[in-house]
Design a protein around this motif. Structure first.
Motif, PDB file in Angstrom:
ATOM      1  N   CYS A 171     -11.041  -0.609   7.080  1.00  0.00           N
ATOM      2  CA  CYS A 171      -9.746  -0.526   6.397  1.00  0.00           C
ATOM      3  C   CYS A 171      -9.924  -1.119   5.007  1.00  0.00           C
ATOM      4  O   CYS A 171     -11.013  -1.553   4.635  1.00  0.00           O
ATOM      5  CB  CYS A 171      -8.677  -1.303   7.184  1.00  0.00           C
ATOM      6  SG  CYS A 171      -6.964  -0.947   6.668  1.00  0.00           S
TER       7      CYS A 171
ATOM      8  N   TRP B 201       0.814  -1.215   0.000  1.00  0.00           N
ATOM      9  CA  TRP B 201       0.000   0.000   0.000  1.00  0.00           C
ATOM     10  C   TRP B 201       0.849   1.267   0.000  1.00  0.00           C
ATOM     11  O   TRP B 201       0.392   2.313  -0.441  1.00  0.00           O
ATOM     12  CB  TRP B 201      -0.949   0.008   1.196  1.00  0.00           C
ATOM     13  CG  TRP B 201      -0.256   0.166   2.529  1.00  0.00           C
ATOM     14  CD1 TRP B 201       0.314  -0.818   3.286  1.00  0.00           C
ATOM     15  CD2 TRP B 201      -0.064   1.382   3.256  1.00  0.00           C
ATOM     16  NE1 TRP B 201       0.852  -0.297   4.428  1.00  0.00           N
ATOM     17  CE2 TRP B 201       0.633   1.058   4.441  1.00  0.00           C
ATOM     18  CE3 TRP B 201      -0.410   2.715   3.035  1.00  0.00           C
ATOM     19  CZ2 TRP B 201       0.994   2.010   5.397  1.00  0.00           C
ATOM     20  CZ3 TRP B 201      -0.050   3.670   3.982  1.00  0.00           C
ATOM     21  CH2 TRP B 201       0.647   3.314   5.150  1.00  0.00           C
TER      22      TRP B 201
ATOM     23  N   SER C  56      -3.891  -4.924   2.408  1.00  0.00           N
ATOM     24  CA  SER C  56      -2.855  -3.883   2.428  1.00  0.00           C
ATOM     25  C   SER C  56      -1.699  -4.195   1.490  1.00  0.00           C
ATOM     26  O   SER C  56      -0.908  -3.323   1.157  1.00  0.00           O
ATOM     27  CB  SER C  56      -2.318  -3.712   3.848  1.00  0.00           C
ATOM     28  OG  SER C  56      -3.349  -3.285   4.707  1.00  0.00           O
TER      29      SER C  56
END
Length: 369
Positions: free
Chosen positions: A337, A70, A341
């Protein structure tokens, strides 16, 4: 009129299909050309755009399929930024226990510059494959400082931190300016350090780990981010995702938003805040009382750390609780979230991801119409 954030929104990263992961591995092994990987990547992005549009989302990302991580895929594209392993240990937690590691981060070895655009072409492609609002996500510039502090910044290139922050804001502003020129009107800055500064244990480590005052850093980072986005036009929404860490269902930071809320809401030229509220680790909704008119908080009530589905009625009750501190017209709903990620470490499959996104859309429609 700003396009976003939307009542039903999402943070941006989505689970990569296995064929895309395999293609990236082949590219790393020299078995696939950059052009071949790009073709496969763009096909995967078309699919994930269709998934988002199919569940009714108005905010469309490329799933962050253009990167392996990310943050580092973006940060390492600036000149004189190189990978670096911090000497300070980070503790990741989940319900089963803790895992300690020395996080991989970056260090600055000379004067910062941006040799060429970073995610601009990716945004241009995304814009061609969706009829909704394309959103691009980038890591916060504060990450260039917080994980290593002064020790990770070359003192010859930057004798003072003021010079460093000025150059850092400038290189970010170059990228953001090109995104604006490409038509980007929805930008998300992924910011972990405001969340870390909510954690009493992590706050206590800041003076010794990076030699900074944890009370002063939110003000410093607010000025940095404001300088980076100073050129945003009136019709552009810039949001910030405040993340406590998310890898394989584990988190780093705990604690409510009280230590940073006033600065975050009132010193930053940010339109919306994606705040994690999927567990009691985030504290209560009381800090929302500092939210000024004209700004939105996107409540991250749906967890991406496990596949168990939330109850629609429970989500609505929690939205009502949040509305005791901020007007419900200034609230929205999302997962807490992103779903991935980086490559690997996902806590659910794509079907569970889709079900969670559908839940967000359905509950938002029930609450806000």
């Amino acid at each position: 009129m700003k396009p976003a954030p939307f009542r039903a929104d999402h943070v941006g990263s989505l689970i990569r299909p296995e064929y895309l992961i395999e293609a990236r591995n082949k590219k790393a092994a020299g078995e696939l050309s950059a052009e071949e990987l790009l073709t496969i990547q763009q096909d995967a992005i078309r699919e994930v755009v269709a998934l988002q549009e199919g569940v009714g989302l108005k905010s469309i990302t490329d799933g962050e399929y253009n990167r392996g991580s990310w943050h580092t895929d973006f940060l390492l594209r600036f000149a004189n930024v190189e990978p670096w392993q911090s000497s300070h240990r980070t503790t990741f937690r989940n319900e089963q226990g803790t895992v300690e590691s020395k996080p991989h981060t970056v260090r600055i070895t000379g004067k910062l510059s941006r040799p060429k655009p970073i995610f601009v072409e990716d945004f241009k492609f995304l814009k061609t494959v969706t009829k909704q609002t394309p959103k691009i996500t980038i890591p916060s510039p504060s990450i260039m400082h917080f994980r290593g502090g002064r020790d990770a910044i070359d003192a010859e290139a930057y004798p003072t931190m003021e010079e460093f922050y000025a150059d850092l804001a400038a290189v970010y502003a170059e990228e953001i300016g090109d995104l604006i020129d490409a038509g980007c009107r929805y930008l998300q800055i992924d910011e972990t350090n405001f969340a870390y500064l909510c954690d009493p244990t992590l706050r206590a480590q800041v003076p010794t780990s990076i030699g900074e005052d944890p009370d002063e850093l939110p003000h410093v980072y607010a000025k940095l981010i404001n300088a980076a986005i100073a050129a945003k036009p009136d019709d552009m929404a810039v949001c910030m995702h405040v993340c406590r860490g998310n890898f394989a269902g584990r988190w780093v930071a705990e604690g409510g938003y009280d230590p940073v809320a006033e600065v975050m809401f009132n010193e930053m030229n940010i339109d919306g805040y994606f705040l994690e509220y999927d567990s009691d680790r985030a504290g209560g909704f009381e800090p929302l009382r500092f939210l000024p008119k004209g700004k939105t908080v996107v409540l991250g009530l749906v967890t991406t750390k496990r596949g168990t589905m939330e109850s629609p009625d429970e989500l609505k009750r929690r939205i009502e609780d949040a509305a005791k501190y901020a007007d419900i017209s200034q609230l929205a709903l999302s997962p807490q979230c992103g779903f991935s990620s980086g490559i690997g470490g996902n806590m659910m499959d794509i079907e569970h991801e889709k079900a969670k996104l559908e839940l967000v859309v359905r509950v938002a429609e029930d609450v806000w119409g």
